[in-house]
Design a protein around this motif. Structure first.
Motif, PDB file in Angstrom:
ATOM      1  N   GLY A  63       0.821  -1.208   0.000  1.00 37.92           N
ATOM      2  CA  GLY A  63       0.000   0.000   0.000  1.00 37.92           C
ATOM      3  C   GLY A  63       0.854   1.256   0.000  1.00 37.92           C
ATOM      4  O   GLY A  63       0.576   2.220  -0.731  1.00 37.92           O
ATOM      5  N   ILE A  64       1.913   1.255   0.803  1.00 38.01           N
ATOM      6  CA  ILE A  64       2.801   2.424   0.861  1.00 38.01           C
ATOM      7  C   ILE A  64       3.485   2.652  -0.481  1.00 38.01           C
ATOM      8  O   ILE A  64       3.542   3.783  -0.982  1.00 38.01           O
ATOM      9  N   ASN A  65       4.012   1.581  -1.076  1.00 33.17           N
ATOM     10  CA  ASN A  65       4.749   1.748  -2.332  1.00 33.17           C
ATOM     11  C   ASN A  65       3.834   2.204  -3.470  1.00 33.17           C
ATOM     12  O   ASN A  65       4.208   3.067  -4.272  1.00 33.17           O
ATOM     13  N   VAL A  66       2.638   1.651  -3.532  1.00 32.08           N
ATOM     14  CA  VAL A  66       1.677   2.097  -4.547  1.00 32.08           C
ATOM     15  C   VAL A  66       1.367   3.579  -4.361  1.00 32.08           C
ATOM     16  O   VAL A  66       1.392   4.374  -5.320  1.00 32.08           O
ATOM     17  N   MET A  67       1.064   3.968  -3.131  1.00 30.69           N
ATOM     18  CA  MET A  67       0.666   5.353  -2.874  1.00 30.69           C
ATOM     19  C   MET A  67       1.814   6.327  -3.142  1.00 30.69           C
ATOM     20  O   MET A  67       1.584   7.446  -3.626  1.00 30.69           O
ATOM     21  N   HIS A  68       3.031   5.909  -2.863  1.00 27.49           N
ATOM     22  CA  HIS A  68       4.208   6.739  -3.151  1.00 27.49           C
ATOM     23  C   HIS A  68       4.258   7.091  -4.638  1.00 27.49           C
ATOM     24  O   HIS A  68       4.461   8.261  -5.004  1.00 27.49           O
ATOM     25  N   HIS A  69       4.064   6.102  -5.487  1.00 25.34           N
ATOM     26  CA  HIS A  69       4.132   6.332  -6.931  1.00 25.34           C
ATOM     27  C   HIS A  69       2.911   7.104  -7.445  1.00 25.34           C
ATOM     28  O   HIS A  69       3.043   7.965  -8.321  1.00 25.34           O
TER      29      HIS A  69
END
Length: 324
Positions: A63-69
């Motif tokens: 979730g964090i990595n998706v939201m970062h991008h």
């Protein structure tokens, strides 16, 4: 833009890149050795405690990595479907990144997971009778509301983010022989293969799923995507179909697969409580039961069991406690 397409690379290099975004919010989870489980199974047993993450599962990494991008790409709102842990991760990460989130769950979904989603400030929508019907609702609402649709499995940034877990395992136990993981939609299994098989192809990766919701197992066995009944009580397993992106990664690189009946899944929860003093949901404790069923194969090996989540339904918890 590449972040909105399925052709973004999934690789160990991208997992290393994901560490920067993931560790802005998380610390590595513990990998603990358990002597009594080791005696019971006849192997050197370690548990990776992803149940200790914010939101109670491994999925927050993705979730964090998706939201970062997405944030970098100018996306301000997201929508997804879930039986709980994926939805919690998307809602939590969206809050941290200052983005709006809508999570669609099937009717009758785990009330504790629903509340965890609501507590983030995300909008919870209860529609559809199962995982797949909830997904259809998301496809309609995403277009109507102009929200970015984060699929529960077919999302490269999600898989790369989850892969950070396996970099931690290798750092803590470089000579690991086997890793056992639960599978629902398949993002974690795909991440494990992406990282572990690249570092050491000899590491055995074993999946476990519910007999009552065994679409991933049937797909692996037949080497093509299959659907099946989806009737398990364990939300982490509750998918009625395999999904294209993770399946393309695990279909030929998975070493073994175990399925458990509903009573065996509940016994796994009991074993987790007894031997680790951790509260694990059905899918989260299932690797313990899978290891017990594979004890002859695993004898004297160094084995990591992944405790994927802690968000157990209260009714199931009461039933398990009463059986002890």
């Amino acid at each position: 833009m590449s972040f909105t397409t399925k052709d973004y690379p999934i690789s160990i290099q991208e997992v290393f890149r994901a560490k920067e975004s993931v560790y802005r919010f998380l610390k590595p989870t513990k990998l603990n050795y358990y002597q009594n489980l080791s005696k019971l199974i006849g192997a050197e047993i370690y548990i990776k405690h992803e149940n200790h993450n914010p939101g109670g599962s491994f999925k927050i990494r993705g979730g964090i990595n998706v939201m970062h991008h997405l944030k970098k790409g100018g996306v301000n709102g997201v929508i997804t479907f879930s039986t709980g842990n994926h939805g919690i991760s998307v809602a939590t990460a969206a809050k941290w990144f200052g983005m709006d989130a809508v999570v669609v769950v099937p009717k009758g979904n785990n009330s504790a997971k629903n509340q965890a989603i609501i507590d983030t400030g995300a909008k919870l929508v209860e529609e559809g009778n199962n995982f797949e019907e909830a997904a259809e609702v998301v496809e309609r609402l995403s277009q109507k509301r102009g929200l970015y649709y984060i699929h529960a499995a077919n999302e490269p940034h999600l898989i790369n983010g989850v892969g950070t877990e396996f970099l931690e395992i290798i750092a803590d136990l470089p000579d690991v022989d086997a890793v056992i993981l639960p599978i629902g939609a398949g993002s974690e299994l795909a991440a494990a293969i992406t990282v572990l098989k690249k570092i050491n192809p000899k590491i055995e990766i074993i999946a476990v799923q519910a007999e009552a919701s065994q679409a991933a197992y049937l797909s692996w066995r037949e080497k093509m995507i299959q659907s099946s009944e989806n009737k398990t009580f364990a939300g982490g397993f509750a998918t009625g179909s395999a999904y294209e992106l993770p399946f393309s990664i695990y279909k030929d690189q998975l070493d073994d697969f175990v399925t458990l009946n509903e009573d065996e899944i509940k016994k796994g929860i009991t074993l987790a409580l007894k031997h680790t003093h951790n509260l694990a949901e059905g899918a989260g404790s299932a690797p313990i039961m899978a290891a017990l069923k594979l004890k002859d194969k695993l004898k004297d090996k160094k084995v990591v069991l992944q405790m994927s989540g802690a968000n157990i339904d209260e009714k199931i918890l009461k039933e398990v406690i009463q059986s002890i």
